[in-house]
Design an enzyme around this catalytic site. Structure first.
Site, PDB file in Angstrom:
ATOM      1  N   GLU A   1       8.632  -1.303   7.895  1.00 33.79           N
ATOM      2  CA  GLU A   1       8.060  -0.686   9.021  1.00 33.79           C
ATOM      3  C   GLU A   1       6.620  -0.522   7.915  1.00 33.79           C
ATOM      4  OE1 GLU A   1      10.065   0.048  10.405  1.00 33.79           O
ATOM      5  OE2 GLU A   1      11.770  -0.341   9.864  1.00 33.79           O
TER       6      GLU A   1
ATOM      7  N   CYS B   1       2.091   7.014   7.987  1.00 37.79           N
ATOM      8  CA  CYS B   1       2.475   5.748   8.842  1.00 37.79           C
ATOM      9  C   CYS B   1       2.437   6.171  10.815  1.00 37.79           C
ATOM     10  CB  CYS B   1       3.528   5.340   8.977  1.00 37.79           C
ATOM     11  SG  CYS B   1       4.690   5.916   8.946  1.00 37.79           S
TER      12      CYS B   1
ATOM     13  N   GLU C   1      -5.986   1.405  13.313  1.00 41.29           N
ATOM     14  CA  GLU C   1      -5.377   2.248  12.109  1.00 41.29           C
ATOM     15  C   GLU C   1      -6.222   2.458  11.173  1.00 41.29           C
ATOM     16  OE1 GLU C   1      -2.378   0.972   9.365  1.00 41.29           O
ATOM     17  OE2 GLU C   1      -1.255   3.185  10.325  1.00 41.29           O
TER      18      GLU C   1
HETATM   19  N1  NAD Z   1       6.344   2.228   8.911  1.00 40.36           N
HETATM   20  C1  NAD Z   1       6.357   3.372   8.131  1.00 40.36           C
HETATM   21  O1  NAD Z   1       8.174   3.114   8.040  1.00 40.36           O
HETATM   22  C2  NAD Z   1       5.480   2.920   7.313  1.00 40.36           C
HETATM   23  C3  NAD Z   1       5.590   3.790   5.869  1.00 40.36           C
HETATM   24  C4  NAD Z   1       4.390   4.431   5.522  1.00 40.36           C
HETATM   25  C5  NAD Z   1       3.251   3.303   5.734  1.00 40.36           C
HETATM   26  N2  NAD Z   1       3.126   2.542   6.557  1.00 40.36           N
HETATM   27  C6  NAD Z   1       2.170   1.719   5.707  1.00 40.36           C
HETATM   28  O2  NAD Z   1       1.631   1.103   5.248  1.00 40.36           O
HETATM   29  C7  NAD Z   1       0.267   1.641   5.259  1.00 40.36           C
HETATM   30  C8  NAD Z   1      -0.202   2.024   3.939  1.00 40.36           C
HETATM   31  O3  NAD Z   1       0.063   1.775   2.915  1.00 40.36           O
HETATM   32  P1  NAD Z   1      -0.275   1.099   2.516  1.00 40.36           P
HETATM   33  O4  NAD Z   1      -2.381   0.893   1.916  1.00 40.36           O
HETATM   34  O5  NAD Z   1       0.063   0.846   0.798  1.00 40.36           O
HETATM   35  O6  NAD Z   1       0.087  -0.176   2.039  1.00 40.36           O
HETATM   36  P2  NAD Z   1      -0.401  -2.360   1.862  1.00 40.36           P
HETATM   37  O7  NAD Z   1       0.185  -2.798   2.621  1.00 40.36           O
HETATM   38  O8  NAD Z   1      -2.135  -2.367   1.230  1.00 40.36           O
HETATM   39  O9  NAD Z   1       0.399  -2.322   0.808  1.00 40.36           O
HETATM   40  C9  NAD Z   1       1.905  -1.889   0.713  1.00 40.36           C
HETATM   41  C10 NAD Z   1       2.596  -2.855  -0.033  1.00 40.36           C
HETATM   42  O10 NAD Z   1       1.862  -4.369  -0.052  1.00 40.36           O
HETATM   43  C11 NAD Z   1       1.595  -5.058  -1.396  1.00 40.36           C
HETATM   44  N3  NAD Z   1       0.702  -5.695  -1.222  1.00 40.36           N
HETATM   45  C12 NAD Z   1      -0.590  -5.834  -0.502  1.00 40.36           C
HETATM   46  N4  NAD Z   1      -1.247  -6.656  -0.291  1.00 40.36           N
HETATM   47  C13 NAD Z   1      -0.299  -7.937  -0.182  1.00 40.36           C
HETATM   48  C14 NAD Z   1       0.001  -9.088  -0.248  1.00 40.36           C
HETATM   49  N5  NAD Z   1      -1.287 -10.157   0.451  1.00 40.36           N
HETATM   50  N6  NAD Z   1       1.125  -9.655  -0.841  1.00 40.36           N
HETATM   51  C15 NAD Z   1       1.891  -9.157  -0.457  1.00 40.36           C
HETATM   52  N7  NAD Z   1       1.949  -8.161  -1.010  1.00 40.36           N
HETATM   53  C16 NAD Z   1       0.738  -6.712  -1.154  1.00 40.36           C
HETATM   54  C17 NAD Z   1       0.989  -3.710  -2.092  1.00 40.36           C
HETATM   55  O11 NAD Z   1       0.790  -3.541  -3.256  1.00 40.36           O
HETATM   56  C18 NAD Z   1       1.746  -2.664  -1.975  1.00 40.36           C
HETATM   57  O12 NAD Z   1       2.795  -2.241  -3.141  1.00 40.36           O
HETATM   58  C19 NAD Z   1      -0.247   1.685   6.538  1.00 40.36           C
HETATM   59  O13 NAD Z   1      -0.787   0.860   7.140  1.00 40.36           O
HETATM   60  C20 NAD Z   1       0.983   2.298   7.546  1.00 40.36           C
HETATM   61  O14 NAD Z   1       0.785   2.513   8.617  1.00 40.36           O
HETATM   62  C21 NAD Z   1       3.976   2.401   7.098  1.00 40.36           C
HETATM   63  N1  LIG Z   2       8.857   9.465   7.961  1.00 39.66           N
HETATM   64  C1  LIG Z   2       7.482   9.507   7.912  1.00 39.66           C
HETATM   65  C2  LIG Z   2       6.079   8.838   7.881  1.00 39.66           C
HETATM   66  C3  LIG Z   2       6.438   8.246   6.800  1.00 39.66           C
HETATM   67  C4  LIG Z   2       5.212   6.797   6.760  1.00 39.66           C
HETATM   68  O1  LIG Z   2       4.321   7.135   6.553  1.00 39.66           O
HETATM   69  C5  LIG Z   2       6.918  10.454   9.846  1.00 39.66           C
HETATM   70  O2  LIG Z   2       7.540  11.138   9.923  1.00 39.66           O
HETATM   71  O3  LIG Z   2       6.078  11.491   9.532  1.00 39.66           O
END
Ligand code: NAD
Ligand code: A1AUG
Length: 541
Positions: free
Chosen positions: A293, A327, A425
């Site tokens: 996600e 997100c 984003e």
């Molecule tokens: N769709 C959803 O349900 C959802 C929910 C929460 C957050 N998000 C998304 O997450 C992002 C924000 O979170 P973040 O800043 O922690 O994200 P991020 O991608 O920077 O990090 C997420 C995880 O991936 C790891 N990571 C980073 N680079 C990596 C690599 N090259 N290879 C493998 N792992 C790696 C990080 O250490 C961390 O554990 C936003 O884009 C947000 O939209 C999505």
């Molecule tokens: N599930 C949460 C968002 C999680 C992602 O960051 C919402 O619906 O706001």
């Protein structure tokens, strides 16, 4: 083994506590905050039954006071990742064979530990380590996490109960085996609940896990680990490693026993992981499950019939709760010209009234963004908007990182519907608004659908049911979670299963049976009661 078809307690959503002045929960979380603020926790790697301190450490600080250190955590080397994989695999047989009700009991107990004795601590840790205000911490670290654990136990039993037809001659059974290997959980900084749920959901289905939390969530991850231990998750079932994300991921993906990734985070990271899995595919024992996600560019579109106050509140809450670091956060909005003057007036007044500062002060709606990288990125987009002729900042626009990473809630208005902040984003408290001509409702829906690569959440505000129907149909692929007359954030487990498609992820819907199914490899068992003993068909005589 016990005999019986057991029923699990009916899942109920955990009520959100108010933290009103003089409430016992407010006193409890303030006390926990003070204790944790003055603590120096030391977080090891958790591999098998060992706590490993490598001595190669990083500090943990509060984003709203980045010079204030509350602990350290230890970084893994390649050998520790290999050891974590080996320990997971050693624990696999016992865990996979454990009766499901024992697994269920462990995670139901974890839910109750968070609802009770750990609630203040996990909320306070989330306030300090991720700079959430108390309301945002409560709905994430307590309520959503409790809901994930309770509902997933119920979904697990629904899955197990889903059985094929049989007849008098054969009995057909489906057995929901755990995956053959181990699952790799990679979690983001922004939700304590997601950090816990990604390893827990796979483990609940009988899988063993290597979990890599975000560097920016270690403080509350430590509380999750404490809860899992006290709830009785056996050693080796969830192995926790910190450190260089690339090295850890490359080491994990190189294992022949890698059976699945449960990822939440940014889109580009997930795409890289997918590509690496593809490149390694001939090496694996089984086709790995890939669940991710990822990012969003979530929209609000108001129809000319919409209620002005509802639109403005949808924008401010949707965009600025938890500094826009969801997100699902509203980050682009489309408002008709006829409503714009009134919506604008309320938006400016609302943003002016938002207090910003440490989450320790319960009056602060806005706190800091997660780290310097995020701060600098957001400041860069704000500076660019100040220069661009097709953009105007109508609220906020200031920032300061001298004490904490504070970015004012910022509203950009653009005359260009494809302006960079309508597409990219940003993951911070910045929303961009495009004002459209009332007569161009359908063209604007088309713009909403085609402006961004993402399709996570979106909202329509309208009092006109025909308009709602048109938007619901035209935007059917633009969001995995679509809201009518509500902000596009705040999905509740068991009520609005969460996830998006296009560049927003595999849409496996966290907090639903659909997600849990990804962690099972069903085996069909057909048993025949009277087995043929002659190859000839009856009519052949
Ligand atoms: N769709 C959803 O349900 C959802 C929910 C929460 C957050 N998000 C998304 O997450 C992002 C924000 O979170 P973040 O800043 O922690 O994200 P991020 O991608 O920077 O990090 C997420 C995880 O991936 C790891 N990571 C980073 N680079 C990596 C690599 N090259 N290879 C493998 N792992 C790696 C990080 O250490 C961390 O554990 C936003 O884009 C947000 O939209 C999505
Ligand atoms: N599930 C949460 C968002 C999680 C992602 O960051 C919402 O619906 O706001």
């Amino acid at each position: 083994m016990l005999k019986g078809f057991f029923h699990v307690p009916k899942a109920v959503n955990e009520p959100v506590k108010s933290y009103a002045p003089n409430s016992p929960e407010k006193a409890a979380v303030q006390a926990a905050y003070t204790t944790l603020w003055n603590s120096q926790i030391d977080v090891p790697l958790y591999i098998g039954n060992e706590e490993i301190r490598t001595g190669n450490t990083r500090t943990i600080s509060a984003p709203h006071d980045h010079k204030h250190i509350v602990g350290t955590y230890h970084l893994a080397e390649k050998q520790h990742i290999e050891k974590a994989i080996a320990n997971a695999l050693e624990s696999r047989t016992a865990w996979a064979n454990m009766a499901w009700e024992q697994r269920a009991a462990i995670f139901l107990k974890a839910a109750e530990l968070i609802a009770g004795p750990y609630r203040a601590r996990i909320n306070a840790a989330t306030m300090i380590g991720q700079s959430k205000n108390i309301h945002q911490a409560e709905i994430d670290a307590s309520c959503e996490l409790i809901d994930f654990l309770r509902y997933n136990v119920e979904f697990m039993t629904q899955i197990y109960g889903d059985q094929p037809k049989s007849d008098s001659t054969t009995w057909n059974r489906l057995e929901y085996r755990p995956l053959e290997g181990f699952v790799y959980a990679i979690t983001p900084f922004n939700f304590t609940a997601i950090a816990a749920n990604l390893p827990a959901s796979a483990a609940m289905m009988g899988n063993v896990v290597v979990w890599k939390p975000s560097d920016s969530q270690v403080f509350s991850a430590k509380i999750i680990i404490d809860v899992f231990k006290e709830a009785g998750v056996p050693d080796g079932v969830i192995n926790v490693v910190f450190g260089d994300a690339l090295m850890i991921t490359d080491t994990v993906l190189a294992s022949r026993d890698f059976a699945g990734v449960h990822f939440t985070g940014s889109t580009h990271v997930f795409k890289d992981i997918w590509a690496k899995i593809g490149a390694n595919i001939h090496h694996y024992k089984t086709y790995p499950r890939i669940v991710g996600e990822t990012g969003g560019k979530d929209f609000i579109i108001a129809h000319p019939s919409a209620n002005v106050k509802q639109v403005a509140t949808g924008i401010t809450r949707g965009a600025f709760e938890f500094q826009g670091q969801k997100c699902s956060a509203a980050s682009r909005a489309y408002v008709p010209q006829s409503l714009w003057p009134a919506v604008k007036e309320q938006l400016i007044a609302d943003v002016k009234s938002m207090k910003m500062g440490s989450p320790e002060d319960f009056g602060n709606f806005i706190t800091a963004v997660i780290h310097e990288g995020s701060f600098d990125k957001l400041a860069g987009f704000i500076d660019q908007a100040k220069k661009d002729a097709d953009a105007e900042i109508i609220a906020g626009g200031n920032y300061d990182k001298s004490v904490g990473y504070f970015i004012e809630p910022t509203i950009i208005v653009t005359t260009n519907p494809k302006y960079t902040t309508m597409e990219t984003e940003l993951f911070g408290p910045v929303i961009t608004i495009y004002v459209y001509e009332d007569a161009k409702w359908e063209e604007t829906l088309e713009l909403v659908d085609t402006t961004s690569e993402y399709a996570l959440t979106g909202a329509v505000f309208s009092q006109d049911r025909y308009a709602i129907e048109v938007a619901t149909t035209k935007l059917q692929n633009a969001a995995g979670n679509f809201y009518i007359n509500d902000k596009p954030t705040g999905a509740v487990v068991g009520m609005q299963p969460f996830g998006g498609a296009r560049a927003s992820g595999t849409n496996d819907k966290a907090g639903s049976a659909l997600n849990l199914l990804r962690w099972a490899s069903p085996r069909t068992i057909k048993e025949t009661f009277v087995t043929p003993e002659d190859y000839r068909y009856p009519f052949l005589g």
